[in-house]
Design a protein around this motif. Structure first.
Motif, mmCIF file in Angstrom:
data_model
loop_
_atom_site.group_PDB
_atom_site.id
_atom_site.type_symbol
_atom_site.label_atom_id
_atom_site.label_comp_id
_atom_site.label_asym_id
_atom_site.label_seq_id
_atom_site.Cartn_x
_atom_site.Cartn_y
_atom_site.Cartn_z
ATOM 1 N N LYS A 222 -9.550 -3.914 2.712
ATOM 2 C CA LYS A 222 -8.172 -4.388 2.855
ATOM 3 C C LYS A 222 -8.087 -5.835 3.330
ATOM 4 N N GLN B 115 -12.642 -2.138 -5.493
ATOM 5 C CA GLN B 115 -12.839 -1.402 -4.239
ATOM 6 C C GLN B 115 -13.193 -2.343 -3.078
ATOM 7 N N ASN C 239 -10.291 -0.008 7.804
ATOM 8 C CA ASN C 239 -11.153 0.458 6.726
ATOM 9 C C ASN C 239 -10.665 1.792 6.187
ATOM 10 N N HIS C 240 -11.177 2.164 5.042
ATOM 11 C CA HIS C 240 -10.825 3.447 4.437
ATOM 12 C C HIS C 240 -11.636 4.572 5.091
ATOM 13 N N SER D 197 -8.216 -3.398 -5.718
ATOM 14 C CA SER D 197 -8.370 -1.944 -5.729
ATOM 15 C C SER D 197 -9.350 -1.501 -6.812
ATOM 16 N N LEU D 198 -9.339 -2.189 -7.956
ATOM 17 C CA LEU D 198 -10.288 -1.866 -9.024
ATOM 18 C C LEU D 198 -11.719 -2.184 -8.602
ATOM 19 N N TYR E 249 0.800 -1.226 0.000
ATOM 20 C CA TYR E 249 0.000 0.000 0.000
ATOM 21 C C TYR E 249 0.835 1.280 0.000
#
Length: 494
Positions: free
Chosen positions: A92, A89, A411-412, A86-87, A47
């Motif tokens: 993690k 979404q 988390n984001h 990541s594409l 990351y």
């Protein structure tokens, strides 16, 4: 149909062992403190990439430094999945599944190399029993996906065993040297008896072995210093510092000690199960087995001199003991129709069933042994605030960080996380954290929202089942008492 049959013949054993290892990954994805360096390193490589100033180890370096080489290799192999995740979404946590599955694939591939050599030297039936015994045990397949330095070294030790069976003795020694210098300095205790046996049996030349091993050692030292000095931002050979800390200063004893016999009376019986008595039988049934067992048994004996003991320290010995047990199981199976042997055969089947039961019980305990990982997952599910423009700050105490939480669990936005250490309990009311994950049930200024139970012990039961797992609250999730949105919502409670 014939193609499928051939595929299963070639890779059936790999699918069996790989499926069990993958099951353990998905059922118990979280990691413990012993794995924290490598799992955080994998996260940061994936990351943060070249932004080393953001890496976790610079803020939390641990007791001793570890090498980045294993984490870098696994991260490179797992990077295509990260791109796809990541594409899409994905959270993690899916990347944690990926790195652990990749590591398991690497370790089981090295175990396959050993298994193929066992088949070539001792027959397909011995190979079959080797797989059965490994599948019935818990620790090899559970730990093969866990990013411990011991497991990274385990892969190289499996390669060394395979070369040993193949007769490529110099390659075996070089594999062990790589494992010693880069991942685990204690593998030196395995090189010594193995090298001595090869010299005494005239399998190798002393001077050729010395030259070959010195060249390999210099290459490995240069490799680890090159990579790790970059990541640690100082000139460093990590395993040399580990050796100094554990062996010269004997500081490892600060984490507990056991009696000399502990590996033989506790660790090996729990990890080998049915293979424990069978491996002893195998040594006497086939003289060829002694050539492989004696150096590994010497390794465990030498390690027993160190007061601090853990099962993972000797996990590299298990494949050879399983091999010896497989030889015994094969001999018992082939003679099962004879008068005395048939009793041994039924006893062996009984041991297999007991092993399966013990493995299921151990897995159930291990599933409950990562309470803070489950707590953070539950908080993410229940703890969203309606005003997502505000940051949600979660403080993770030391106990929680050691028992299931890594940066892969985060988390984001709008979630933010703190692992700041040394904050007194009475000071948290002056902090502006939204949530706390703590081992303490009461913290002033915060409301206990819910708790997560974890494994606490085993209780013998008069009925069925005869053994019950004891679960007690381990991690408490608190919400800021000044946050009205938190306090007016309905929570499970503590």
């Amino acid at each position: 149909m014939a193609l499928n049959s051939k595929f299963m013949q070639l890779y059936g054993y790999d699918l069996l062992l790989g499926s069990i290892a993958a099951f353990y990954v998905f059922m118990a994805p979280y990691t413990k403190v012993e794995e924290s360096f490598n799992v955080q390193a994998m996260h940061d490589i994936l990351y943060h990439r070249h932004h080393i100033e953001k890496y976790d180890h610079l803020e939390f370096p641990g007791v001793v430094p570890r090498t980045f080489i294993g984490a870098l290799l696994v991260s490179i192999l797992a990077s295509p999945f990260l791109l796809a995740a990541s594409l899409l979404q994905l959270p993690k946590i899916y990347s944690l599944y990926a790195v652990r599955l990749v590591l398991g694939f690497v370790i089981l591939s090295t175990l396959r190399f050993l298994r193929v050599q066992i088949r070539k030297n001792f027959g397909s039936q011995v190979e079959a029993f080797f797989v059965i015994l490994t599948a019935l045990q818990f620790h090899i397949l559970f730990y093969c996906t866990r990013p411990l330095p011991n497991i990274l070294a385990f892969g190289l030790v499996n390669l060394a065993y395979g070369y040993w069976f193949k007769g490529s003795f110099y390659a075996a020694l070089k594999s062990l040297i790589f494992a010693t210098i880069v991942f685990r300095c204690d593998i030196l205790l395995l090189i010594a008896p193995l090298g001595l046996e090869l010299l005494l049996s005239r399998s190798i030349s002393f001077w050729k072995a010395l030259l070959s091993c010195m060249i390999a050692a210099l290459f490995c030292i240069g490799l680890t210093i090159l990579f790790d000095s970059i990541f640690w931002r100082k000139f460093l050979w990590p395993e040399l510092e580990v050796f100094w800390f554990n062996s010269v200063l004997n500081r490892s004893s600060e984490w507990g000690t056991h009696a000399f016999h502990w590996y033989f009376t506790s660790a090996l019986p729990r990890s080998l199960l049915a293979a424990y008595p069978l491996f002893v039988v195998g040594v006497f049934l086939d003289r060829r087995v002694q050539f492989y067992v004696i150096p590994v048994l010497s390794f465990v004996l030498l390690y027993s001199k160190l007061p601090h003991k853990e099962l993972r320290f000797i996990i590299s010995s298990l494949p050879i003991f399983n091999f010896s047990a497989a030889v015994a199981a094969s001999r018992i199976y082939n003679n099962r129709k004879k008068s005395l042997w048939k009793y041994l055969y039924f006893a062996m089947l009984g041991l297999f069933l007991i092993s399966l039961g013990c493995t299921i019980l151990t897995f159930m305990a291990s599933y409950e042994n990562y309470p803070s990982g489950h707590a953070l997952k539950a908080l993410h599910k229940m703890g969203h605030l309606s005003n997502n423009s505000n940051e949600v700050w979660v403080h993770i105490d030391t106990f929680s960080a050691m028992n299931g939480i890594s940066r892969f669990c985060e988390n984001h936005d709008p979630w933010r996380y703190s692992k700041e250490e040394g904050i007194p309990l009475e000071e948290f009311q002056n902090q502006n954290f939204t949530y706390l994950l703590s081992e303490h049930a009461r913290i002033k200024g915060y409301k206990c929202l819910f708790s997560i139970k974890g494994f606490s012990g085993i209780h013998r039961h008069a009925g069925f089942p005869p053994i019950l797992l004891v679960r007690t609250p381990k991690v408490y999730v608190h919400g800021n008492a000044d946050n009205e949105e938190i306090t007016r919502r309905s929570w499970p409670g503590c």
